[in-house]
Design an enzyme around this catalytic site. Structure first.
Site, PDB file in Angstrom:
ATOM      1  N   GLY A  48      63.679  36.393  65.213  1.00  0.00           N
ATOM      2  CA  GLY A  48      65.071  36.201  65.604  1.00  0.00           C
ATOM      3  C   GLY A  48      65.327  36.366  67.086  1.00  0.00           C
ATOM      4  CG  HIS A  49      64.986  38.927  70.839  1.00  0.00           C
ATOM      5  ND1 HIS A  49      64.257  39.050  71.997  1.00  0.00           N
ATOM      6  CD2 HIS A  49      66.249  39.268  71.168  1.00  0.00           C
ATOM      7  CE1 HIS A  49      65.035  39.476  72.978  1.00  0.00           C
ATOM      8  NE2 HIS A  49      66.240  39.612  72.498  1.00  0.00           N
ATOM      9  CG  PHE A  50      65.970  34.548  71.916  1.00  0.00           C
ATOM     10  CD1 PHE A  50      67.253  34.770  71.437  1.00  0.00           C
ATOM     11  CD2 PHE A  50      65.525  35.275  72.997  1.00  0.00           C
ATOM     12  CE1 PHE A  50      68.091  35.692  72.063  1.00  0.00           C
ATOM     13  CE2 PHE A  50      66.348  36.202  73.621  1.00  0.00           C
ATOM     14  CZ  PHE A  50      67.634  36.412  73.156  1.00  0.00           C
ATOM     15  CG  LEU A  55      61.699  36.157  75.627  1.00  0.00           C
ATOM     16  CD1 LEU A  55      63.009  36.104  76.407  1.00  0.00           C
ATOM     17  CD2 LEU A  55      60.532  36.173  76.586  1.00  0.00           C
TER      18      LEU A  55
END
Length: 147
Positions: A48-50, A55
């Site tokens: 989810g990041h990203f 990252l």
């Protein structure tokens, strides 16, 4: 890694899913230390990041720094380990970069003050030669009961 470094790292209370130190590089007990963490790419939070551009979240750089500061503080031969040592404050944090899968973050932490169950430390994180985070953290534990 020497036995002393392995023992200091093994004292971290975090489970494997939330440990952001893979290896201690140096340790001056109670004073300073350095460690590294390699972002593997399969960590759940990266989904989810990203999506498509993973990252390491900046807040996890701060958490890694706090973990290292705790290892340094808890290794102090002049002070017994503090039960329940936790991150309680972050000051002056600057996150100027991050790490991508396959990159190694090198962390450094120095204890700059102690008062009872409170520990203050300065920390930095680098990826290669680039500083990606700097901050000051306060850790707090439970004070030992008086005899």
């Amino acid at each position: 890694m020497s036995d002393a470094l392995s023992q200091a790292l093994a004292a971290l209370p975090h489970g494997p899913e939330f440990r952001f130190l893979d290896r201690l590089l140096t340790l001056e007990p109670g004073q300073r230390g350095s460690a590294e963490f390699t972002l593997r790419g399969d960590e759940a939070f990266l989904r989810g990041h990203f999506p498509g551009e993973p990252l390491l979240p900046g807040v996890l750089l701060i958490e890694a720094a706090a973990q290292l500061a705790g290892v340094v503080a808890q290794s102090d031969p002049a002070h017994p380990p503090l039960p329940g040592l936790k991150l309680t404050a972050v000051r002056g944090a600057k996150i100027t970069g991050s790490a991508r899968p396959g990159e190694t973050v090198v962390l450094e932490a120095q204890v700059v003050g102690r008062m009872g169950p409170l520990i203050s430390a300065r920390a930095t994180a680098r990826v290669g030669e680039v500083t990606v985070m700097q901050c000051e953290v306060t850790l707090a534990g439970t004070a030992a009961a008086a005899p």
